[in-house]
Design an enzyme around this catalytic site. Sequence first.
Site: not given
Ligand code: ITT
Length: 206
Positions: A7-9, A81-82, A160-161
């Site tokens: 993951t890059s997050n 993936d979330s 976050f998010g």
């Molecule tokens: P990677 O694919 O590199 O893992 P990403 O951020 O693109 O990073 P996803 O495609 O799984 O990952 O998208 C997940 C998004 O869903 C994330 O960017 C948030 O916007 C949201 N999200 C997921 N889990 C969350 C959390 O615990 N709290 C807040 N937002 C969340």
Amino acid sequence: MRLILATSNQDKIKEIRQIYASFSQDFGVEILSWDTLMTPFEITEDGTSFQENALIKSRVVFEILKNQGILKVRDIVLSDDSGICVEKLGGAPGIRSARYSGGGAEENLEKLRSEVKRLGGISRAHYCACIGISSFVSDSSAHGFMYGQVIAECRGENGFGYDPIFIPNGFNKTLAELSSEEKNSISHRRIALENAQYLLRALLEK
Ligand code: ITT
């Protein structure tokens, strides 16, 4: 054994490290992120579910590391993936949570906040996380969910998010108003990682 996070997050990486702190210690698992082994690249997430996208990410990274001769035989690649699914939006943004507005995290949050406002200021919602696990033995996955409501105002600075607008069931604070320990004790990611531990332990015992 090395557990390589695909993951890059950085927020996910922080949470996964916190949630797996005692597991990694107890089982001698070294946790590292893929960018310490290779130059990260954009992975096309063209699956139709959290599970498909999680397995795309873990398998793609596993194969590249394997082909570059970087993997050791017991190494495991783990992805996440979330996203958030809002009832009044028919489950959107769902698997498109990271790409909802076409902009960054702040624009995504603002778009969802204003949509919730347009729909009356509140809606039932849930977060979903699917953990993908790829190894020399197999591919597998584990889900976790957290249920609650989304509101039309941002509250709190943590997380976050979409955390500033999500109130988990049983709480009167948003996730961004809770501490990381509180979030990690109830979150979709925590539950998915806990379920994934059973799969990881089975791989460890092979
Ligand atoms: P990677 O694919 O590199 O893992 P990403 O951020 O693109 O990073 P996803 O495609 O799984 O990952 O998208 C997940 C998004 O869903 C994330 O960017 C948030 O916007 C949201 N999200 C997921 N889990 C969350 C959390 O615990 N709290 C807040 N937002 C969340």
